[in-house]
Motif scaffolding. Structure first.
Motif, PDB file in Angstrom:
ATOM      1  N   GLU A 165       0.427  -2.399   4.016  1.00 40.44           N
ATOM      2  CA  GLU A 165      -0.434  -1.825   4.874  1.00 40.44           C
ATOM      3  C   GLU A 165      -1.494  -2.753   5.614  1.00 40.44           C
ATOM      4  OE1 GLU A 165      -2.729   2.580   4.287  1.00 40.44           O
ATOM      5  OE2 GLU A 165      -3.115   0.841   2.959  1.00 40.44           O
ATOM      6  N   THR A 166      -1.272  -2.695   6.859  1.00 38.86           N
ATOM      7  CA  THR A 166      -2.187  -3.508   7.605  1.00 38.86           C
ATOM      8  C   THR A 166      -3.380  -2.354   8.197  1.00 38.86           C
ATOM      9  OG1 THR A 166      -0.480  -4.842   8.483  1.00 38.86           O
ATOM     10  CG2 THR A 166      -2.403  -4.966   9.679  1.00 38.86           C
ATOM     11  N   ILE A 167      -4.435  -2.865   7.811  1.00 43.31           N
ATOM     12  CA  ILE A 167      -5.591  -1.964   8.092  1.00 43.31           C
ATOM     13  C   ILE A 167      -6.167  -2.504   9.404  1.00 43.31           C
ATOM     14  CG2 ILE A 167      -8.029  -0.864   7.394  1.00 43.31           C
ATOM     15  CD1 ILE A 167      -6.791  -1.297   4.850  1.00 43.31           C
ATOM     16  N   ARG A 168      -6.436  -1.789  10.698  1.00 43.87           N
ATOM     17  CA  ARG A 168      -6.886  -2.080  11.860  1.00 43.87           C
ATOM     18  C   ARG A 168      -8.191  -1.389  12.092  1.00 43.87           C
ATOM     19  NH1 ARG A 168      -1.601  -0.854  15.522  1.00 43.87           N
ATOM     20  NH2 ARG A 168      -1.566   1.123  14.166  1.00 43.87           N
ATOM     21  N   GLN A 169      -9.172  -1.928  12.765  1.00 45.93           N
ATOM     22  CA  GLN A 169     -10.364  -1.359  12.915  1.00 45.93           C
ATOM     23  C   GLN A 169     -10.328  -0.203  14.011  1.00 45.93           C
ATOM     24  OE1 GLN A 169     -13.103  -4.180  14.093  1.00 45.93           O
ATOM     25  NE2 GLN A 169     -13.356  -5.169  11.986  1.00 45.93           N
ATOM     26  N   GLY A 170     -10.608   1.051  13.596  1.00 47.96           N
ATOM     27  CA  GLY A 170     -10.735   2.115  14.586  1.00 47.96           C
ATOM     28  C   GLY A 170      -9.186   2.903  15.074  1.00 47.96           C
TER      29      GLY A 170
ATOM     30  N   TRP B 124       5.356   8.009   2.663  1.00 50.48           N
ATOM     31  CA  TRP B 124       4.030   7.302   2.688  1.00 50.48           C
ATOM     32  C   TRP B 124       4.067   6.391   3.801  1.00 50.48           C
ATOM     33  CZ3 TRP B 124       3.241   1.849   2.821  1.00 50.48           C
ATOM     34  CH2 TRP B 124       1.973   1.675   2.599  1.00 50.48           C
ATOM     35  N   ILE B 125       5.172   5.797   4.262  1.00 51.38           N
ATOM     36  CA  ILE B 125       5.130   4.974   5.495  1.00 51.38           C
ATOM     37  C   ILE B 125       4.908   5.738   6.654  1.00 51.38           C
ATOM     38  CG2 ILE B 125       6.970   4.010   7.012  1.00 51.38           C
ATOM     39  CD1 ILE B 125       8.112   2.390   4.528  1.00 51.38           C
ATOM     40  N   ARG B 126       5.387   7.024   6.664  1.00 52.66           N
ATOM     41  CA  ARG B 126       5.398   7.948   8.045  1.00 52.66           C
ATOM     42  C   ARG B 126       3.896   8.755   7.860  1.00 52.66           C
ATOM     43  NH1 ARG B 126      10.436   9.438  10.341  1.00 52.66           N
ATOM     44  NH2 ARG B 126      11.832   8.389   9.360  1.00 52.66           N
ATOM     45  N   GLY B 127       3.187   8.429   6.941  1.00 51.67           N
ATOM     46  CA  GLY B 127       1.910   8.958   6.675  1.00 51.67           C
ATOM     47  C   GLY B 127       1.664  10.593   6.326  1.00 51.67           C
ATOM     48  N   LYS B 128       2.885  10.977   5.790  1.00 52.33           N
ATOM     49  CA  LYS B 128       2.896  12.241   5.236  1.00 52.33           C
ATOM     50  C   LYS B 128       2.243  12.351   3.906  1.00 52.33           C
ATOM     51  CE  LYS B 128       5.615  13.719   8.434  1.00 52.33           C
ATOM     52  NZ  LYS B 128       4.997  14.639   9.449  1.00 52.33           N
ATOM     53  N   ARG B 129       2.137  11.222   3.239  1.00 59.48           N
ATOM     54  CA  ARG B 129       1.508  11.149   1.960  1.00 59.48           C
ATOM     55  C   ARG B 129       0.316   9.975   1.842  1.00 59.48           C
ATOM     56  NH1 ARG B 129       4.844  10.838  -3.378  1.00 59.48           N
ATOM     57  NH2 ARG B 129       3.013   9.888  -4.715  1.00 59.48           N
ATOM     58  N   GLU B 130      -1.033  10.530   1.386  1.00 60.08           N
ATOM     59  CA  GLU B 130      -1.954   9.477   1.422  1.00 60.08           C
ATOM     60  C   GLU B 130      -1.967   8.384   0.631  1.00 60.08           C
ATOM     61  OE1 GLU B 130      -5.310   8.190   3.266  1.00 60.08           O
ATOM     62  OE2 GLU B 130      -4.468  10.038   3.758  1.00 60.08           O
ATOM     63  N   ARG B 131      -1.509   8.456  -0.692  1.00 55.43           N
ATOM     64  CA  ARG B 131      -1.491   7.491  -1.588  1.00 55.43           C
ATOM     65  C   ARG B 131      -0.006   7.120  -1.873  1.00 55.43           C
ATOM     66  NH1 ARG B 131      -5.949   8.434  -5.913  1.00 55.43           N
ATOM     67  NH2 ARG B 131      -7.579   9.256  -4.345  1.00 55.43           N
ATOM     68  N   PRO B 132       0.202   5.819  -2.182  1.00 55.86           N
ATOM     69  CA  PRO B 132       1.627   5.448  -2.363  1.00 55.86           C
ATOM     70  C   PRO B 132       2.193   5.899  -3.848  1.00 55.86           C
ATOM     71  CG  PRO B 132       0.009   3.557  -2.742  1.00 55.86           C
ATOM     72  CD  PRO B 132      -0.819   4.909  -2.227  1.00 55.86           C
ATOM     73  N   PRO B 133       3.374   6.220  -3.893  1.00 57.37           N
ATOM     74  CA  PRO B 133       4.008   6.534  -5.311  1.00 57.37           C
ATOM     75  C   PRO B 133       3.865   5.433  -6.425  1.00 57.37           C
ATOM     76  CG  PRO B 133       5.658   5.932  -3.510  1.00 57.37           C
ATOM     77  CD  PRO B 133       4.474   5.815  -3.096  1.00 57.37           C
ATOM     78  N   THR B 134       3.720   6.117  -7.539  1.00 54.27           N
ATOM     79  CA  THR B 134       3.718   5.279  -8.815  1.00 54.27           C
ATOM     80  C   THR B 134       5.171   5.040  -9.259  1.00 54.27           C
ATOM     81  OG1 THR B 134       3.527   7.088 -10.260  1.00 54.27           O
ATOM     82  CG2 THR B 134       1.480   5.996  -9.209  1.00 54.27           C
TER      83      THR B 134
END
Length: 177
Positions: A29-34, A62-72
Motif C-alpha cells: 500500500e502506497t500512502i499519498r498525501q490527500g 482489499w486491492i479494489r478498496g471494497k475492504r478496509e483491512r487486509p485479510p488474515t
C-alpha cells in the motif's frame, strides 16, 4: 532502486508491505498525501504463468478498496477449506446425479418393453373399453354401463320400473292426466 524509494518518501509517499497470501504474493500500500492509498500486488510467479483465481478473493477486495483491512491468514485458510468442502460436495452430487440418470434410463427401457406411454410400440389398440391417448392421437373406447350391485339386491329386476311424477306448477291444484 532504493534511492528512488527514498526520494518518494521525501515527497510524501510511503510504501509499506501489508501482507502476503498463501501463494507467496506480496501486497503493498502506497500512502499519498490527500489522495486514496494506492494498493498493488507483486507476484512471485512469472507474469506469463498467471492463471485466473491466483489472487484470493479477500485480497482482491482489499486491492479494489471494497475492504478496509487486509485479510488474515486464518481467513484465507478458512476460505480454502470451504472451497475444498464445496468441491467435494459438488462431486458427490454429480455422482448421485449420474446414478439417478442410469436408474432412470434402466426404468425407461423396462417400461418400453412392457408398453409404457413412452414406448414406441403398443400392443393391439382395437377393442378396448377405455379411451387411449398416445400423445398426438386420441382413440375413443366403448362405453358399457356397469351394473349396480344395489339394484340387484332390491328386487327391481323383477319388472318394476321407475316412473317420475309429472311436474305441477305451484298454485295449480288440478292433477295432470
Amino acid at each position: 532502486m532504493q534511492w528512488v524509494r527514498s526520494l518518494l518518501n521525501v515527497f510524501g509517499r510511503t510504501r509499506r508491505l501489508v501482507g502476503t497470501d498463501l501463494h507467496g504474493n506480496e501486497y503493498y500500500e502506497t500512502i499519498r498525501q490527500g489522495k486514496k492509498p494506492k494498493r498493488e500486488m507483486i507476484t512471485k510467479m512469472n507474469p506469463m504463468e498467471y492463471t485466473p483465481g491466483l489472487i484470493p478473493i479477500e485480497w482482491e477486495a482489499w486491492i479494489r478498496g471494497k475492504r478496509e483491512r487486509p485479510p488474515t491468514h486464518e481467513e484465507l485458510i478458512a476460505e480454502q477449506r470451504r472451497v475444498k468442502t464445496l468441491q467435494e460436495r459438488a462431486k458427490q452430487v454429480e455422482e448421485k446425479d449420474k446414478e439417478l440418470q442410469a436408474l432412470e434410463q434402466e426404468t425407461s427401457q423396462a417400461a418400453a418393453q412392457i408398453g409404457h406411454a413412452s414406448a414406441p410400440l403398443y400392443e393391439s389398440l382395437d377393442n378396448r373399453t377405455q379411451p387411449i391417448s398416445t400423445g398426438t392421437t386420441f382413440q375413443p373406447g366403448e362405453w358399457i354401463p356397469e351394473s349396480d350391485p344395489s339394484e340387484s339386491s332390491s328386487g327391481k329386476e323383477g319388472g318394476e320400473t321407475f316412473e317420475p311424477q309429472s311436474w305441477v306448477p305451484p298454485g295449480d291444484k288440478s292433477p295432470v292426466k
